[in-house]
Design an enzyme around this catalytic site. Structure first.
Site, PDB file in Angstrom:
ATOM      1  N   GLY A 166       0.762  -1.229   0.000  1.00 61.47           N
ATOM      2  CA  GLY A 166       0.000   0.000   0.000  1.00 61.47           C
ATOM      3  C   GLY A 166       0.799   1.288   0.000  1.00 61.47           C
ATOM      4  O   GLY A 166       0.243   2.360  -0.258  1.00 61.47           O
ATOM      5  N   ASP A 167       2.107   1.221   0.275  1.00 60.70           N
ATOM      6  CA  ASP A 167       2.969   2.414   0.240  1.00 60.70           C
ATOM      7  C   ASP A 167       4.357   1.979  -0.210  1.00 60.70           C
ATOM      8  O   ASP A 167       5.365   2.279   0.418  1.00 60.70           O
ATOM      9  CB  ASP A 167       3.018   3.070   1.622  1.00 60.70           C
ATOM     10  N   LEU A 168       4.390   1.250  -1.319  1.00 57.64           N
ATOM     11  CA  LEU A 168       5.605   0.525  -1.709  1.00 57.64           C
ATOM     12  C   LEU A 168       6.532   1.368  -2.570  1.00 57.64           C
ATOM     13  O   LEU A 168       6.810   1.051  -3.712  1.00 57.64           O
ATOM     14  CB  LEU A 168       5.218  -0.777  -2.428  1.00 57.64           C
TER      15      LEU A 168
END
Length: 261
Positions: A166-168
């Site tokens: 999700g925040d890669l």
């Protein structure tokens, strides 16, 4: 925990390297009491069922303690191993779009409540809430809203919820043990192309090797490269909210590309 090194601060959290009484090295983040550390711990444990992540040693409202990740240089072999592991993690799936814990990206809350399908989830839980927080002109807001209206038509073939970080971005991939180790997740059930698009947004060492190995393990649906701007709308909006207008041009370029799909 005995602190041995101050690592500075990020997003208002103090960061330290420490040593436990049994000699284990750990990483600790501390700050004002909130749900953010419990959310990160839940995401790490969930992702850790399928991919390498730090062990959660302690999760309190004001502190998170994780096993220390001893970093090494990335290599093509490690990148390929990470790409295959990322596909396995995505394929592990989720019960639905969203998550049963409160969502955060950096210090910003995210709504993880479920939605019927990914286009609706992405519009109502990710893009529109951050659009309302971004200080954009009326014309820019209207353009983003037009792009949102196109989500059902341009999202590609429907897929089951994937288990995503999700925040890669590249800073949330540490190279250790011959692979990539994931940190700082905004984990939830989402679309696997979101993680791939985030990796492309700010780059990653040997990204072509990562993507190539991922495609061998679980090929994305046709047209996934053209959909990269769609999946970058949310992280770009987050950056506009956090850091201001420096990211406005990148956001509006992605909007134009979505409108052209």
């Amino acid at each position: 925990m005995r602190p041995v090194e101050d690592l500075g601060s990020s997003h208002g959290w103090r960061r330290q390297r420490g040593v436990l009484g049994d000699g284990r090295e750990v990483f600790a983040k501390s700050g004002p009491a909130s749900e953010v550390f419990a959310s990160e711990a839940a995401g790490l444990r969930w992702l850790g069922e399928a991919i390498a992540v730090p062990e959660v040693i302690e999760a309190r409202r004001d502190r998170l303690v994780l096993s220390w990740v001893r970093e090494e240089r990335p290599t093509p072999v490690a990148a390929e191993r990470f790409g295959r592991s990322l596909a396995v993690m995505h394929r592990a799936g989720a019960d639905g779009f969203g998550a049963p814990w409160p969502g955060f990206i950096a210090e910003l809350p995210m709504d993880n409540s479920p939605a019927a399908g990914w286009p609706s989830f992405y519009a109502t839980r990710r893009v529109l809430p951050f659009l309302r927080q971004a200080r954009l002109s009326a014309a820019d807001v209207a353009a983003v809203e037009r792009a949102v209206e196109r989500f059902p038509d341009v999202a590609g073939p429907a897929e089951p919820p994937a288990r995503i970080h999700g925040d890669l971005w590249s800073g949330n991939v540490l190279w250790s043990g011959g692979t990539g180790v994931l940190i700082d997740p905004a984990a939830h059930g989402g679309h696997r192309e979101t993680d791939l698009a985030m990796l492309a947004l700010f780059g990653l060492p040997y990204l072509d090797r990562v993507v190539g190995a991922y495609r061998e393990e679980w090929p994305p649906a046709d047209g996934w490269r053209e959909r990269v701007p769609l999946h970058q709308l949310h992280p770009l909006l987050v950056h506009v909210v956090l850091f201001g207008g420096a990211y406005r041009d990148g956001l509006m370029d992605a909007v134009r590309r979505v409108l052209a799909l």
